[in-house]
Write a protein that holds these residues in place. Structure first.
Motif, PDB file in Angstrom:
ATOM      1  N   THR A  88       0.854  -1.189   0.000  1.00 28.86           N
ATOM      2  CA  THR A  88       0.000   0.000   0.000  1.00 28.86           C
ATOM      3  C   THR A  88       0.892   1.242   0.000  1.00 28.86           C
ATOM      4  O   THR A  88       2.084   1.167   0.297  1.00 28.86           O
ATOM      5  N   THR A  89       0.287   2.360  -0.310  1.00 28.74           N
ATOM      6  CA  THR A  89       1.013   3.627  -0.329  1.00 28.74           C
ATOM      7  C   THR A  89       1.672   3.892   1.020  1.00 28.74           C
ATOM      8  O   THR A  89       2.839   4.283   1.092  1.00 28.74           O
ATOM      9  N   LYS A  90       0.936   3.656   2.123  1.00 27.10           N
ATOM     10  CA  LYS A  90       1.471   3.873   3.472  1.00 27.10           C
ATOM     11  C   LYS A  90       2.673   2.978   3.736  1.00 27.10           C
ATOM     12  O   LYS A  90       3.663   3.413   4.313  1.00 27.10           O
ATOM     13  N   SER A  91       2.595   1.715   3.314  1.00 24.93           N
ATOM     14  CA  SER A  91       3.702   0.779   3.521  1.00 24.93           C
ATOM     15  C   SER A  91       4.926   1.200   2.720  1.00 24.93           C
ATOM     16  O   SER A  91       6.056   1.126   3.219  1.00 24.93           O
ATOM     17  N   GLN A  92       4.702   1.635   1.497  1.00 27.62           N
ATOM     18  CA  GLN A  92       5.810   2.119   0.670  1.00 27.62           C
ATOM     19  C   GLN A  92       6.471   3.337   1.315  1.00 27.62           C
ATOM     20  O   GLN A  92       7.700   3.454   1.341  1.00 27.62           O
ATOM     21  N   GLU A  93       5.648   4.239   1.843  1.00 27.46           N
ATOM     22  CA  GLU A  93       6.177   5.431   2.519  1.00 27.46           C
ATOM     23  C   GLU A  93       7.018   5.033   3.730  1.00 27.46           C
ATOM     24  O   GLU A  93       8.068   5.629   3.985  1.00 27.46           O
ATOM     25  N   ALA A  94       6.566   4.026   4.478  1.00 28.94           N
ATOM     26  CA  ALA A  94       7.298   3.564   5.662  1.00 28.94           C
ATOM     27  C   ALA A  94       8.660   2.993   5.273  1.00 28.94           C
ATOM     28  O   ALA A  94       9.667   3.255   5.945  1.00 28.94           O
ATOM     29  N   ILE A  95       8.705   2.243   4.174  1.00 26.64           N
ATOM     30  CA  ILE A  95       9.962   1.655   3.701  1.00 26.64           C
ATOM     31  C   ILE A  95      10.912   2.756   3.227  1.00 26.64           C
ATOM     32  O   ILE A  95      12.104   2.747   3.541  1.00 26.64           O
ATOM     33  N   GLN A  96      10.376   3.726   2.492  1.00 26.80           N
ATOM     34  CA  GLN A  96      11.202   4.848   2.031  1.00 26.80           C
ATOM     35  C   GLN A  96      11.717   5.662   3.215  1.00 26.80           C
ATOM     36  O   GLN A  96      12.860   6.098   3.238  1.00 26.80           O
ATOM     37  N   LYS A  97      10.866   5.841   4.213  1.00 26.69           N
ATOM     38  CA  LYS A  97      11.255   6.580   5.415  1.00 26.69           C
ATOM     39  C   LYS A  97      12.352   5.825   6.163  1.00 26.69           C
ATOM     40  O   LYS A  97      13.302   6.432   6.670  1.00 26.69           O
ATOM     41  N   ALA A  98      12.261   4.496   6.204  1.00 23.74           N
ATOM     42  CA  ALA A  98      13.291   3.674   6.857  1.00 23.74           C
ATOM     43  C   ALA A  98      14.645   3.882   6.189  1.00 23.74           C
ATOM     44  O   ALA A  98      15.675   4.002   6.863  1.00 23.74           O
ATOM     45  N   GLN A  99      14.635   3.950   4.866  1.00 27.47           N
ATOM     46  CA  GLN A  99      15.865   4.188   4.121  1.00 27.47           C
ATOM     47  C   GLN A  99      16.440   5.558   4.475  1.00 27.47           C
ATOM     48  O   GLN A  99      17.639   5.703   4.714  1.00 27.47           O
ATOM     49  N   GLN A 100      15.575   6.563   4.544  1.00 23.20           N
ATOM     50  CA  GLN A 100      16.018   7.920   4.886  1.00 23.20           C
ATOM     51  C   GLN A 100      16.568   7.980   6.310  1.00 23.20           C
ATOM     52  O   GLN A 100      17.571   8.648   6.571  1.00 23.20           O
ATOM     53  N   ILE A 101      15.929   7.271   7.214  1.00 26.86           N
ATOM     54  CA  ILE A 101      16.378   7.243   8.612  1.00 26.86           C
ATOM     55  C   ILE A 101      17.774   6.622   8.695  1.00 26.86           C
ATOM     56  O   ILE A 101      18.649   7.130   9.398  1.00 26.86           O
ATOM     57  N   ALA A 102      17.980   5.524   7.959  1.00 23.17           N
ATOM     58  CA  ALA A 102      19.301   4.880   7.938  1.00 23.17           C
ATOM     59  C   ALA A 102      20.357   5.859   7.424  1.00 23.17           C
ATOM     60  O   ALA A 102      21.448   5.967   7.993  1.00 23.17           O
ATOM     61  N   LEU A 103      20.022   6.583   6.361  1.00 26.96           N
ATOM     62  CA  LEU A 103      20.952   7.582   5.818  1.00 26.96           C
ATOM     63  C   LEU A 103      21.228   8.684   6.834  1.00 26.96           C
ATOM     64  O   LEU A 103      22.377   9.082   7.035  1.00 26.96           O
ATOM     65  N   ASP A 104      20.176   9.172   7.484  1.00 28.05           N
ATOM     66  CA  ASP A 104      20.317  10.246   8.470  1.00 28.05           C
ATOM     67  C   ASP A 104      21.207   9.839   9.642  1.00 28.05           C
ATOM     68  O   ASP A 104      21.954  10.660  10.171  1.00 28.05           O
ATOM     69  N   PHE A 105      21.112   8.576  10.038  1.00 30.08           N
ATOM     70  CA  PHE A 105      21.913   8.076  11.157  1.00 30.08           C
ATOM     71  C   PHE A 105      23.326   7.677  10.719  1.00 30.08           C
ATOM     72  O   PHE A 105      24.163   7.366  11.552  1.00 30.08           O
ATOM     73  N   GLY A 106      23.573   7.629   9.412  1.00 31.18           N
ATOM     74  CA  GLY A 106      24.881   7.219   8.918  1.00 31.18           C
ATOM     75  C   GLY A 106      25.069   5.713   8.948  1.00 31.18           C
ATOM     76  O   GLY A 106      26.185   5.222   9.064  1.00 31.18           O
ATOM     77  N   HIS A 107      23.965   4.981   8.860  1.00 29.43           N
ATOM     78  CA  HIS A 107      24.031   3.521   8.879  1.00 29.43           C
ATOM     79  C   HIS A 107      24.114   2.989   7.452  1.00 29.43           C
ATOM     80  O   HIS A 107      23.458   3.513   6.556  1.00 29.43           O
ATOM     81  N   GLN A 108      24.902   1.936   7.277  1.00 33.26           N
ATOM     82  CA  GLN A 108      25.074   1.381   5.939  1.00 33.26           C
ATOM     83  C   GLN A 108      23.939   0.439   5.561  1.00 33.26           C
ATOM     84  O   GLN A 108      23.590   0.320   4.394  1.00 33.26           O
ATOM     85  N   SER A 109      23.368  -0.237   6.547  1.00 35.54           N
ATOM     86  CA  SER A 109      22.293  -1.183   6.236  1.00 35.54           C
ATOM     87  C   SER A 109      20.983  -0.732   6.871  1.00 35.54           C
ATOM     88  O   SER A 109      20.971  -0.105   7.929  1.00 35.54           O
ATOM     89  N   ILE A 110      19.893  -1.055   6.191  1.00 32.76           N
ATOM     90  CA  ILE A 110      18.560  -0.795   6.726  1.00 32.76           C
ATOM     91  C   ILE A 110      18.209  -1.992   7.603  1.00 32.76           C
ATOM     92  O   ILE A 110      18.173  -3.122   7.131  1.00 32.76           O
ATOM     93  N   GLU A 111      17.992  -1.721   8.865  1.00 27.62           N
ATOM     94  CA  GLU A 111      17.709  -2.756   9.857  1.00 27.62           C
ATOM     95  C   GLU A 111      16.228  -2.715  10.246  1.00 27.62           C
ATOM     96  O   GLU A 111      15.533  -1.740   9.946  1.00 27.62           O
TER      97      GLU A 111
END
Length: 172
Positions: A7-30
């Motif tokens: 769903t659109t909401k689920s896709q947004e959550a996955i994209q947000k997870a990627q952004q959060i990983a980038l913001d924290f300087g993490h190499q992998s999405i956990e």
């Protein structure tokens, strides 16, 4: 993984997870990034599910953020899905199919987060979230409806979003 199944909401959550990983300087999405992504894009469903599971959403969020802070930071390189995060996203469509849904919703991600062995599933279980309590909360949330469109989450509890239940208010 076919994001068109989400769903659109689920896709947004996955994209947000990627952004959060980038913001924290993490190499992998956990899984912790996935949980934080869900919490940032969805207020209603997550709050309802945790309330019905008798778990404190704010404490879960705090504990999850603590674990995010402890993950190793890396500069440069490509970001990738960790093995456990990948398993969560691969299991969610199977959960959706078992529930008779055409799309992967936030609820399926919650169930998958709980079922896949990770730091997040440990946090959820420590706060008393069980598969049975989560499934019961989902049934109550949906009231028999199925996820048949990319915007399925928008239809849950629409009356509660736009109206007041005077019976509940009087009881309080």
């Amino acid at each position: 993984m076919n994001l068109n199944q989400y769903t659109t909401k689920s896709q947004e959550a996955i994209q947000k997870a990627q952004q959060i990983a980038l913001d924290f300087g993490h190499q992998s999405i956990e899984p912790q990034h996935l949980l934080e992504g869900i919490l940032q894009v969805d207020e209603n469903i997550s709050a309802f599910l945790m309330k019905k599971s008798e778990a404190d959403l704010n404490l879960i969020r705090e504990k999850n953020r603590e674990t995010l802070e402890k993950l190793p930071k890396v500069e440069g390189g490509n970001i990738y899905l960790s093995q456990s995060a990948n398993k969560i996203l691969l299991d969610a469509p199977n959960i959706a199919k078992k529930m008779g849904d055409e799309y992967v919703t936030i609820e399926h991600l919650w169930l998958s987060l709980l079922e896949v062995n990770s730091e997040v599933s440990k946090i959820l279980k420590d706060f008393g979230v069980t598969k049975n309590s989560l499934e019961a909360a989902i049934k109550e949330l949906r009231k028999g409806s199925k996820a048949t469109s990319a915007s399925s989450e928008e239809t849950y509890q629409s009356l509660n979003k736009y109206a007041k239940n005077f019976n509940e208010l009087a009881a309080e």
